[in-house]
Each structure stands twice: as structure tokens, then as C-alpha cells.
Design an enzyme around this catalytic site. Structure first.
Site, short mmCIF file in Angstrom:
data_model
loop_
_atom_site.label_atom_id
_atom_site.label_comp_id
_atom_site.label_asym_id
_atom_site.label_seq_id
_atom_site.Cartn_x
_atom_site.Cartn_y
_atom_site.Cartn_z
N ASP A 1 0.87 -1.16 0.00
CA ASP A 1 0.00 0.00 0.00
C ASP A 1 0.92 1.23 0.00
O ASP A 1 2.14 1.13 0.12
CB ASP A 1 -0.95 -0.03 1.21
CG ASP A 1 -2.17 0.83 0.98
OD1 ASP A 1 -3.19 0.63 1.65
OD2 ASP A 1 -2.11 1.72 0.09
C1 GLC Z 1 -4.24 4.27 -0.33
C2 GLC Z 1 -5.15 3.15 0.11
C3 GLC Z 1 -5.28 2.03 -0.91
C4 GLC Z 1 -5.17 2.60 -2.31
C5 GLC Z 1 -3.75 3.11 -2.45
C6 GLC Z 1 -3.52 3.77 -3.83
O1 GLC Z 1 -3.49 4.74 0.75
O2 GLC Z 1 -4.89 2.55 1.37
O3 GLC Z 1 -6.53 1.38 -0.68
O4 GLC Z 1 -5.44 1.62 -3.27
O5 GLC Z 1 -3.38 4.04 -1.44
O6 GLC Z 1 -4.27 4.96 -3.91
#
Ligand code: GLC
Length: 746
Positions: free
Chosen positions: A277
Site C-alpha cells: 500500500d
Molecule cells: C491508499 C489506500 C489504498 C489505495 C492506495 C492507492 O493509501 O490505502 O486502498 O489503493 O493508497 O491509492
């Protein structure tokens, strides 16, 4: 009962040996670059090598080696980015384009928590297919969806992205989304690769506080929190998995080798790409489990993390880690190969922009066909919690006053609708006026008394006015002139999603003031609750004559809610997540354990598992929802009252529409293991079926249970069922007591 079929894999692209040849000829720097993901603005701003990339600490010679970017969309824009990138990328390997297409791309569907209330995996799959068609035409190749985190604490703002509190429902919905996104294979047009997230157990942060720790027994993990990931990966064939921010039992997921190696790779056999993430590798330093980015990179790589989302860790540390022998060349090659294979499966080596096509994008996005899917799913996602006969509204001879800050708002698509156009959204006012004239529309009150200082969204018009008496008085005046008031209450889209935990789930004070003031002059109030989570709605629950939970319903939300309010569609949604009696009850969910001192519903006892000041039961339980007609479900019957482990068991019940309108009942099958070697929930959902019936019509519903529906994670660490008594419940919500006893004799 909550499983699915395995999907075919993409058949496109170059042969494996050629891909391996490509890998062999790549430099160490090229390989490291494939494992880096940057924000799209590193390539869409003029100074690509000195602007955002430099701010991130990405060395200049790594920018045009980056393997993927996220959240830039548009066929023309991505073609330009890809062309420019390939000119400068030494091994000429196309970049991957990923995006958060969570509940629709341009045609926005209800938020996933609402989609879960439909109990309609087929329609959810169709909605995901619509999202994939639109997104792939706009150049998106991977979506960071489905989010299948099990959620049982509404204080956590990301419950809106999940399909709820139950493993069976979550598994069915996650599988449906993966199938909708990936279709018959990633070489097919109109598909995107699916990235299941957030692995794992991000939905159970202590105290409902985002990013907080998760501490959980393996039993609970395997019986409740892991099934939906496993189903999406093993049965859905999801191409990617995303690590979660949280730590699990003291080790951050992104550096947790039990999760990523032992469970995901070895036990589940996942061979796809594992991405972190956002900045999660760097966050290993914040967790305090590594001392620097070099150690963080090593920890993640040793867990098999392939892509570093938006940090400079891999970009700056990987080469040196390999040269120093901390990370083997084989491990690096394995990670790079998985990324190359995903690109190959997507056909990028044949066509680096895949199915991106400006004309197609314009033709597909928000087309009537897609709007129809959105409208139907929004109808099925809304949940009627209460109706004292005031609904459906009449299209003639009834003066309806509509009020509330979201009454005519296009901001009803949820926090993760990144690519929609507000002007394409149908507001509730528009939807209602398309059916019958309103006698008035008024603001009523802001959504919030004061806007949280840290939210920088442009919603200031929805909140913060000190004195709202003028707009409330105007609404009161309008209410006096009406027969019925339709009042929108709840939450703004930006009040849920990432980083939006709340310590108090009650309605804002100004909303309570509006309700009180209007109720004084006109008690015939229909509340339409726009929300991204279950709220504490006790303040209005006893006085509202109807409550319809609309969640954040998406592009066709106004039409769908109006369809239900005027009876052009029948409410059929069932809660995918319990509505708590109050915040203090969280986490609250139906599949709870009995304890050694179970409380008796409605009976005040001191020395039992209960509270002094509130009931144990939620205000509205999982699986609950009303329609405009009524149903009766017969006592379930089974093909055998005694069975052996391994036998399948047929469970039948007859559903009858006992009302005067057609309607749809979601018949739910729950299993209770009466005595077992470990504690077991009071009941567990093992099947469900939507049954549409005309007035007076009956139909038999059949479920087939197999051993895995009775199995659980036993003390010795094995899965299996045990002989003994079971109770099988068939009902219209998780509170049902409509049951039959069966016995497994060995
Ligand atoms: C965010 C979220 C995740 C998302 C990623 C890309 O922090 O936790 O669900 O897909 O970053 O935006």
C-alpha cells in the site's frame, strides 16, 4: 456455499522462454526499476525528472525505468505518457497503469458497503464489468479492487469500501468483483487486472482507529478474516494482492513473512504480483521494526513484496542490497519476473496501451446501458429500515417537501470515486421531480456543525455555519405546507474512506436540530440516510416514519432512491453491516460468541456478558431490511436429520409473498454448531438467495451444505467438522429463530 469457479488466465503475450530471455538481458538497475511505482504526476508534469520524482528522492536514472504508475487515467494522456516513457526506457518494457477503480470508473456504482446489501453477486459482477470496460478504455490496466477486508467496527471510516461483516457475503462479493474485472482472461478487451486488498486484516484495527494495530488469533483469522482474500485469490484468480498498512500480531503486514510467504505464497499458492500500500515500505521505519530504508527494503523483499508503491526505498536500495548479497539475484529476478508476467498477461508487449481508446472511452463512459446497471444496483443496495406505512409516496395528491444538504447534491458517490464527473450524477431532487412535482426543496441544515480542520476538501458549503437557524426555520415553514417531508441526513462522502475514523457515530447536532424543529410541525418524516457507514441513528429512529439507508449510491443515486420512494422499485436491500445501538457497542456483529454468561435479550442481568446502560443487540442487525410487501418463510426441512461428515445436506424452505405487492426477499441460511471443541459463533451465514415473488406467490428455496460449511479451525490447527448437533436457520435476517436441528453422527 460461498465459493466460486476458477477463471481462465490470460493467454496473450510472448512465450515464457522469451520473457525469461528479456529478464536475463536486463541490467540490475532496469530490474530494480520494474519494482518501483510512482505517482502519475511524475510523468505528466513537464519536469518529470526533477519535479515530483525528485521530491520523492527518486534518482534521475530511475524515473524512466519505473515499472508502473498509479491514478492517471485517460486514453490520450496515457498513450502520451507511455510513448514518452518507452522512448527513454532502456529495455523498452511498457509501464503498467494502475488506479483506484473501487465502485465504478465514470459510471459510479454504490459504495461497496451498499453493494454488499444487495446480496446480489451477479449484479455486483456486472457492475465490476462495467467499471472494467470504462477503465480499460481510459487506459487503466490494473484496479486496486476489491477491498475484501472484513469490517465490524463502524468507527473505522474505510468500512465503506468493504462489503461488510460476514465472511460468506464478503467472499461472494469479492469473487464477483474479481470475475467482473478480469472476465474470461486478461487478454480479453474490457478487462482489468484485479488487485485484492488490503492483505491482511486491515479492517480490524484496534479501537476502530485507522492504521492501528491488529492483534488476532490464527483461529479468528482463518475462520472470519481471511476467507474473502483466499476466495478472491484461489477461486477468483486475482492477478495482484496489496499489502496492508497495519501490523498483524506485532509485525507490519508489509514485512510479515508468515502472511506473505507462508500463507499467501506457499499455502495459497499465489504466484501473482504483490504490491505494497501507499508508502508502506517506508512506514516500516515508523513501525519501528527497521532502522533505515535499506533494512526496510530488505525486509519487504524477503517477504516477496514485488512493487514498492511510491517511496524511494527500492529505487535507492535494491541494487546495493543485491550487490551486497543481502538480497539474492534469484529473489530479485523472481519479483521482476512476476511483474513482467503481469504485463505479458495484459498484452502490453503487443500493445503498450492495451485497450485504451479515446473514442471508446467517450462512447462507454456513463452510457445509458451502464447507467441502468448503476441504477439497479443502487436500488438493490438501499436498505429500508423502517416504514410505518408512509412509503411508497403518492405521485399525485400528496405534497412532498424535500430538505437537507444532500437533497440536491451530486456528491453522493463515496470517497473513492476519483474519476467521476459530478455533472453526470442524478441528485435526489432530480430523481424525485422526474416522477412527481415537489412542493418545496430546502437546505435545512449543513451536514456538519464544524468541518474537521484537517479535511481540505471543497465541501465547506456543507458545514461550519455558526448560526443555522435561518435555514432551519425556512425548512420548518416548508414542512408546514407539506403532507410529507423527505429529509436527507447522514454523512458527506468525505467523512468516510481513508483516515476518517470517528469516536462518535451520532448525527451532527445541526441535523438533530433540523429534525426536532421539523418534527414539531410535521411528524410525517421520511429520512433518507446518505452515509458511508452504519451510524447511531437512535435520535431519529423512534420518530421518523420511515428510514431508507441510501449509503452513497453513485451516479444514478437520485433516480434509484426516487424509484424506491415512489414504489417504482421495491426495496430489497439487507444490511451488510450491523447498525449499532450506539458507538459504545462497536465492534458489534451478529456472528458473536456465546460466552460463559450469555445475556438474555431484553432481560437485565448483572452477572452476564452485557452492559449496564445499553442492550447487547444492535439497533438493526446484519441481514435486516424491509420491503413494501411481507414474506413468510416455512420451517426449514432437510433431506436427512442425521448425516455423516462428508455427506451433503439439502436444506429446503418455502417462501411466500403474503402482501399485496410484488417484492424480493433475500432468504438467508445460517448454521450453528451447538457443541464443538472450540467456541463457535451463535450462527454463521452459509448461503443466501434473492427470491422475487408476486403477491400470494410461493417458491421453494434449496441450499446444499457440504462439510466445509460445518468446518472450523480446530485446536490442533486443522480444518474440519466435528460430530454433534447443529441448528440450521432459514430467515430474512440474522435474528431469525426459524430453525431445524440436525445431527452429524461421526
Ligand atoms: C491508499 C489506500 C489504498 C489505495 C492506495 C492507492 O493509501 O490505502 O486502498 O489503493 O493508497 O491509492
Amino acid at each position: 456455499m460461498c465459493g466460486g469457479v476458477t477463471l481462465g488466465k490470460g493467454k496473450s503475450g510472448m512465450k515464457e522462454e522469451k520473457l525469461k530471455e528479456l529478464l536475463k538481458n536486463m541490467s540490475l538497475k532496469d530490474k530494480a526499476g520494474q519494482l518501483v511505482q510512482l505517482t502519475g504526476n511524475c510523468f505528466t508534469t513537464a519536469d518529470a525528472e526533477t519535479g515530483p520524482a525528485a521530491d520523492l528522492g527518486i534518482p534521475q536514472d530511475m524515473v524512466y525505468r519505473t515499472g508502473s504508475i498509479l491514478n492517471v487515467v485517460g486514453a490520450d494522456k496515457l498513450k502520451e505518457v507511455q510513448d514518452q516513457y518507452l522512448e527513454k526506457n532502456p529495455p523498452k518494457i511498457p509501464m503498467l497503469f494502475m488506479a483506484d477503480v473501487i465502485n465504478g470508473f465514470r459510471t459510479i456504482m454504490p459504495i461497496p458497503l451498499g453493494q454488499g446489501c444487495s446480496f446480489d453477486p451477479e449484479l455486483v459482477q456486472e457492475a465490476a464489468q462495467v467499471a472494467a470496460k470504462e477503465a480499460s478504455s481510459a487506459g487503466v490496466q490494473v484496479t486496486f479492487s476489491p477491498m475484501v477486508d472484513l469490517v465490524r467496527d463502524a468507527r473505522w471510516g474505510r468500512v465503506m469500501e468493504s462489503t461488510g461483516e460476514d465472511p460468506c457475503l464478503n467472499s461472494a462479493m469479492g469473487l464477483a468483483m474479481v470475475r467482473g474485472y478480469q472476465g474470461e482472461g486478461l487478454d480479453q478487451p474490457g478487462t482489468v487486472a484485479s488487485c485484492v486488498k488490503h492483505f491482511a486484516v486491515y479492517g480490524a484495527p484496534e479501537a476502530g482507529r485507522d492504521y492501528n494495530l491488529v492483534d488476532m488469533s490464527e483461529k479468528r483469522l482463518r475462520e472470519e478474516y481471511l476467507p474473502a482474500y483466499e476466495t478472491a485469490i484461489k477461486e477468483g484468480g486475482a492477478a495482484m494482492v496489496m499489502t496492508s498498512f497495519n501490523s498483524l500480531n506485532g509485525i507490519p503486514a508489509t514485512g510479515n513473512s508468515w502472511l506473505m510467504q507462508d500463507l499467501l505464497r506457499k499455502e495459497w499458492g499465489f504466484e501473482g504480483t504483490l504490491i505494497t500500500d501507499y508508502a508502506a515500505i517506508f512506514e516500516l521505519l515508523n513501525h519501528g521494526v527497521v532502522k533505515d530504508k535499506r533494512e526496510a527494503s530488505a525486509m519487504a523483499m524477503k517477504c516477496g513484496v514485488d512493487i514498492d508503491m511510491v517511496t524511494d526505498c527500492y529505487a535507492n536500495e535494491l541494487e546495493k542490497l543485491v550487490q551486497d548479497g543481502v538480497i539474492s539475484r534469484e529473489a530479485l529476478d523472481e519479483a521482476v519476473y512476476r511483474v513482467l508476467k503481469l504485463k505479458n498477461d495484459l498484452g502490453l508487449f503487443e500493445n503498450p496501451i492495451r485497450y485504451a481508446d479515446k473514442q471508446l472511452e467517450e462512447k462507454l463512459c456513463c452510457c445509458e446501458e451502464h447507467r441502468t446497471v448503476s441504477r439497479k444496483l443502487a436500488q438493490e443496495s438501499c436498505v429500508l429500515l423502517k416504514n410505518k406505512g408512509i412509503l411508497p409516496l403518492k405521485k399525485a395528491g400528496q405534497k412532498v417537501a424535500l430538505m437537507g444538504a444532500l437533497a440536491d447534491s451530486q456528491e453522493i458517490c463515496g470517497a473513492w470515486s476519483l474519476f467521476y464527473k459530478p455533472e453526470e450524477v442524478v441528485t435526489l431532487k432530480q430523481g424525485m421531480e422526474a416522477k412527481a412535482p415537489l412542493c418545496s426543496t430546502s437546505w435545512g441544515c449543513d451536514m456538519l456543525d464544524a468541518w474537521p480542520k484537517w479535511i481540505s476538501f471543497a465541501n465547506t458549503e456543507f458545514c461550519g455555519r455558526e448560526d443555522q437557524s435561518d435555514s432551519i426555520q425556512e425548512a420548518v415553514q416548508k414542512a408546514k405546507e407539506a403532507d410529507v417531508v423527505v429529509m436527507t441526513l447522514g454523512e458527506l462522502a468525505q467523512q468516510t474512506g481513508e483516515g476518517t475514523s470517528r469516536g462518535n457515530l451520532e448525527l451532527a447536532d445541526c441535523q438533530k436540530q433540523l429534525f426536532d424543529a421539523v418534527y414539531q410541525v410535521n411528524p410525517h418524516i421520511v429520512v433518507v440516510l446518505f452515509t458511508g457507514r452504519p451510524l447511531d441513528i437512535r435520535y431519529i429512529d423512534g420518530r421518523a416514519e420511515a428510514i431508507l439507508v441510501a449509503w452513497q449510491p453513485g451516479t444514478e443515486g437520485g433516480n434509484a432512491i426516487a424509484d424506491l420512494l415512489y414504489g417504482d422499485a421495491e426495496p430489497s436491500g439487507k444490511l451488510s453491516m450491523s447498525f449499532p445501538y450506539c458507538t459504545g457497542q462497536e465492534p458489534v456483529y451478529y456472528a458473536h460468541y456465546r460466552t460463559g454468561r450469555p445475556a438474555t435479550r431484553g432481560v437485565k442481568q448483572r452477572f452476564c456478558s452485557s452492559y449496564q446502560d445499553i442492550p447487547n443487540e444492535p439497533l438493526y442487525p446484519f441481514g435486516y431490511g424491509l420491503g413494501y410487501t411481507t414474506f413468510e418463510i416455512s420451517v426449514p426441512e432437510v433431506d436427512k436429520a442425521e448425516f455423516a461428515a462428508g455427506d451433503s445436506l439439502q436444506v429446503n424452505a418455502t417462501v411466500k409473498n403474503t402482501g399485496d405487492r410484488a417484492g424480493c426477499e433475500v432468504v438467508q441460511l445460517y448454521v450453528k454448531d451447538c457443541v464443538s471443541s472450540t467456541e463457535r459463533p451463535v450462527k454463521e451465514l452459509k448461503g443466501f438467495e434473492r427470491v422475487e415473488l408476486k403477491p400470494g406467490e410461493s417458491r421453494k428455496v434449496s441450499f446444499t451444505l457440504s462439510e466445509k460449511d460445518f468446518a472450523f479451525f480446530r485446536v490442533d490447527g486443522t480444518w474440519g467438522m466435528e460430530a454433534g448437533e447443529f441448528e440450521l436457520y432459514v430467515g430474512s435476517d440474522s435474528d431469525t429463530e426459524n430453525k431445524i436441528q440436525v445431527c452429524c453422527r461421526n
